[in-house]
Design a protein around this motif. Structure first.
Motif, PDB file in Angstrom:
ATOM      1  N   ALA A 129       1.462   9.745   8.846  1.00  0.00           N
ATOM      2  CA  ALA A 129       2.102   8.405   9.346  1.00  0.00           C
ATOM      3  C   ALA A 129       1.273   7.135   9.557  1.00  0.00           C
ATOM      4  O   ALA A 129       1.151   5.941   9.506  1.00  0.00           O
ATOM      5  CB  ALA A 129       3.501   8.242   9.772  1.00  0.00           C
ATOM      6  N   ILE A 130       0.626   7.990  10.974  1.00  0.00           N
ATOM      7  CA  ILE A 130      -0.004   7.051  11.628  1.00  0.00           C
ATOM      8  C   ILE A 130      -1.652   6.846  11.304  1.00  0.00           C
ATOM      9  O   ILE A 130      -1.851   5.598  11.011  1.00  0.00           O
ATOM     10  CB  ILE A 130      -0.530   7.597  13.599  1.00  0.00           C
ATOM     11  CG1 ILE A 130       1.000   7.695  14.114  1.00  0.00           C
ATOM     12  CG2 ILE A 130      -1.405   7.111  13.873  1.00  0.00           C
ATOM     13  CD1 ILE A 130       0.059   8.856  15.025  1.00  0.00           C
ATOM     14  N   ALA A 131      -2.079   7.246  10.348  1.00  0.00           N
ATOM     15  CA  ALA A 131      -3.188   7.058   9.670  1.00  0.00           C
ATOM     16  C   ALA A 131      -3.417   6.291   8.196  1.00  0.00           C
ATOM     17  O   ALA A 131      -3.682   5.365   8.531  1.00  0.00           O
ATOM     18  CB  ALA A 131      -3.672   8.818   8.874  1.00  0.00           C
ATOM     19  N   VAL A 175      -4.790   2.692   7.615  1.00  0.00           N
ATOM     20  CA  VAL A 175      -5.321   2.525   6.308  1.00  0.00           C
ATOM     21  C   VAL A 175      -4.542   1.112   6.052  1.00  0.00           C
ATOM     22  O   VAL A 175      -5.255  -0.095   5.856  1.00  0.00           O
ATOM     23  CB  VAL A 175      -4.786   3.684   5.640  1.00  0.00           C
ATOM     24  CG1 VAL A 175      -4.927   2.605   3.624  1.00  0.00           C
ATOM     25  CG2 VAL A 175      -5.621   4.556   6.056  1.00  0.00           C
ATOM     26  N   ASP A 176      -3.168   1.200   6.361  1.00  0.00           N
ATOM     27  CA  ASP A 176      -2.379  -0.541   5.672  1.00  0.00           C
ATOM     28  C   ASP A 176      -3.558  -1.503   6.757  1.00  0.00           C
ATOM     29  O   ASP A 176      -3.436  -2.519   5.889  1.00  0.00           O
ATOM     30  CB  ASP A 176      -1.182  -0.246   5.985  1.00  0.00           C
ATOM     31  CG  ASP A 176      -0.147  -2.010   6.101  1.00  0.00           C
ATOM     32  OD1 ASP A 176      -0.290  -2.582   4.842  1.00  0.00           O
ATOM     33  OD2 ASP A 176      -0.049  -1.881   6.696  1.00  0.00           O
ATOM     34  N   LEU A 187       1.067  -1.199  -0.280  1.00  0.00           N
ATOM     35  CA  LEU A 187       0.161  -0.135  -0.603  1.00  0.00           C
ATOM     36  C   LEU A 187       0.956   1.664   0.081  1.00  0.00           C
ATOM     37  O   LEU A 187       1.315   1.320   0.732  1.00  0.00           O
ATOM     38  CB  LEU A 187      -1.010  -0.007   1.239  1.00  0.00           C
ATOM     39  CG  LEU A 187      -1.496   1.170   1.223  1.00  0.00           C
ATOM     40  CD1 LEU A 187      -2.578   1.177   0.399  1.00  0.00           C
ATOM     41  CD2 LEU A 187      -2.631   1.595   2.813  1.00  0.00           C
ATOM     42  N   GLY A 188       0.882   1.968  -1.110  1.00  0.00           N
ATOM     43  CA  GLY A 188       1.542   3.822  -0.980  1.00  0.00           C
ATOM     44  C   GLY A 188       0.637   4.587  -0.645  1.00  0.00           C
ATOM     45  O   GLY A 188      -0.709   4.350  -0.765  1.00  0.00           O
ATOM     46  N   ALA A 189       0.890   5.536   0.114  1.00  0.00           N
ATOM     47  CA  ALA A 189       0.179   6.456   0.756  1.00  0.00           C
ATOM     48  C   ALA A 189      -0.490   7.739  -0.561  1.00  0.00           C
ATOM     49  O   ALA A 189       0.710   7.741  -1.553  1.00  0.00           O
ATOM     50  CB  ALA A 189       0.541   7.450   1.924  1.00  0.00           C
ATOM     51  N   GLY A 218     -12.989   4.811   0.150  1.00  0.00           N
ATOM     52  CA  GLY A 218     -12.417   4.490   1.288  1.00  0.00           C
ATOM     53  C   GLY A 218     -11.555   2.903   1.386  1.00  0.00           C
ATOM     54  O   GLY A 218     -11.112   2.686   0.718  1.00  0.00           O
ATOM     55  N   ILE A 219     -12.475   2.095   2.517  1.00  0.00           N
ATOM     56  CA  ILE A 219     -11.507   0.401   2.912  1.00  0.00           C
ATOM     57  C   ILE A 219     -12.739  -0.133   2.390  1.00  0.00           C
ATOM     58  O   ILE A 219     -13.827  -0.778   3.056  1.00  0.00           O
ATOM     59  CB  ILE A 219     -11.797   0.505   4.130  1.00  0.00           C
ATOM     60  CG1 ILE A 219     -10.455   1.543   4.770  1.00  0.00           C
ATOM     61  CG2 ILE A 219     -10.441  -1.318   4.630  1.00  0.00           C
ATOM     62  CD1 ILE A 219      -9.277   1.749   4.662  1.00  0.00           C
TER      63      ILE A 219
END
Length: 437
Positions: A353-355, A359-360, A18-20, A102-103
């Protein structure tokens, strides 16, 4: 207590790269595909189930519509600006993901309650977030807060992901199977600090320790004391940071070559200004990694901050060293376009970064048997191995069924007062080999 009984083996986790922001610049280096060999499947097995939860079916229930992340955080008081930027970065990253659908169609939302950095208020907040707001995931700021909420949160089987804390106690998977911490362990960070000091002072040296009396500060102080065991380094003097100027005066008289700040964010600038006022310039000053923002925590101190050292794991978009970094360029564009007013602030990067880690985690959880749920979110968290694009190259966030440290590598940086910027102080120091994976 029933949370001690939840450690079991379950299904292997699938891999996901997963890339941000869809850049593809992130890497997942450790997850294994479902259906891989038995050994790999065993290594990636989950350590969490819902059998002893008060509401097992609720824990396994699919999350649809909106996934709520509930924050108990000091949005008032001296830490409000830093915490506000963390939450701002998280919301911006979630906005990017929501714009992509979204997810699997589930939108991400942040719900915030102010605890004014008071652990008891955090405990109350978490009860309300779980019972009234129906959050699926929790987040908080401070080791005292984690201590106050961990029992209730584990008994409720609501994942507390990437807590802004560093005390090693909450990394005990058997005792806190539904809790993870984001900040580097104080033991790990101070271990790296001492390894660096050994190179500069091969015969040892005297250390002056300024310690905040909160659990966060004491965790760092205890981490340092543990790290110098068996070395020629000694604690020549220790002083509380209740009054930074008094602490500076007391520690100056020790004659120590090294000053270590075992403090929280509000102590960083205050201690530096205090040592400047008393005319003390230690040969080496070590600031904790939570003192990350140069513009607010170092520049105002002028020459008093020159040469101070810090360990970092995040890229700094305000630093020329990262000016040509593709992930940083994309982050700056995406964060600003999605509501981040201070994208170069280190705490905004932290929240982003936490988000990204969430997401990952959520994306991998959705691919597990049963789909996205509180249970699969926690299972995914226990086998996460992911390098967010805004982590410095060579540094990842790694968890396993037996290892809950997350960040196990750092890069040293030195503050240059004349340039009002940090300069790279050496290569990435990776001590992951010292920890069982």
């Amino acid at each position: 207590m029933k949370r001690f009984l939840r450690v079991v083996s379950a299904a292997a986790l699938p891999a996901l790269v997963l890339g941000a922001c869809g850049s593809g610049s992130g890497t997942d280096t450790g997850s294994t595909e479902a259906g891989s060999t038995g050994g790999a499947a065993s290594a990636a097995a989950s350590v969490v189930n819902a059998d002893n939860c008060a509401d097992p079916e609720g824990v396994k229930a699919p999350i649809t519509g909106t996934l709520k992340v509930g924050w108990s955080a000091p949005t008032s008081g001296p830490l409000a600006d830093a915490v506000g930027n963390v939450i701002e970065g998280m919301r911006a990253r979630f906005a990017v993901e929501n714009a992509k659908g979204g997810i699997g169609g589930v939108r991400l939302e942040v719900v915030v309650k102010d605890d004014a950095f008071n652990p008891e208020r955090a405990k109350t907040n978490v009860g309300e977030l779980i019972q009234k707001e129906g959050v699926h995931v929790l987040e908080t700021f401070g080791s005292g807060q984690v201590d106050a909420i961990a029992d209730d949160q584990n008994d409720a089987c609501v994942p507390l992901l990437f807590a802004q804390a560093s005390v090693p106690a909450y990394r005990d998977i058997a005792k806190f199977p539904w809790t993870t911490e984001y900040l580097p362990s104080a033991d790990v960070e101070m271990g790296v600090v001492v390894e660096g000091l050994k190179k500069k002072y091969p015969n040892g040296a005297k250390i002056a320790l300024a310690a905040n009396q909160t659990e966060s500060g004491q965790g760092i102080a205890n981490g340092l004391k543990k790290a110098i065991e068996g070395t020629n380094f000694t604690i020549a003097a220790e002083a509380p940071l209740t009054d930074p100027r008094t602490a500076a005066s007391s520690l100056k008289s020790s004659g120590a070559e090294i000053l270590v700040n075992a403090g929280v964010t509000t102590d960083c600038l205050a201690l530096t200004q205090a040592i400047g006022r008393v005319g003390w310039k230690p040969d080496t000053v070590i600031q904790p990694s939570n003192c990350a923002d140069g513009a607010t925590l170092y520049a105002p101190a002028g020459d008093a901050a020159d040469g101070q050292q810090i360990l970092r794991w995040l890229k700094d978009p305000a630093n020329a060293a990262f000016a040509d970094d593709a992930a940083v360029k994309e982050y700056l564009q995406q964060s600003a376009a999605n509501g981040a007013d201070s994208p170069t602030n280190s705490y905004t990067v932290n929240g982003w970064a936490i988000a990204d880690l969430m997401v990952d985690d959520f994306t991998r959880a959705a691919k597990l048997e049963g789909g996205l749920s509180r249970l699969t979110i926690m299972q995914a968290a226990r086998t996460q191995d992911y390098q967010p694009p805004m982590f410095i190259d060579g540094i990842s966030f790694t968890m396993s069924p037996t290892q809950a440290y997350g960040v196990l590598a750092f890069q040293p940086f030195t503050w240059k007062a004349a340039d009002k910027a940090f300069a790279v102080g050496g290569d990435v120091i990776d001590i992951s080999s010292q920890y069982d994976k």
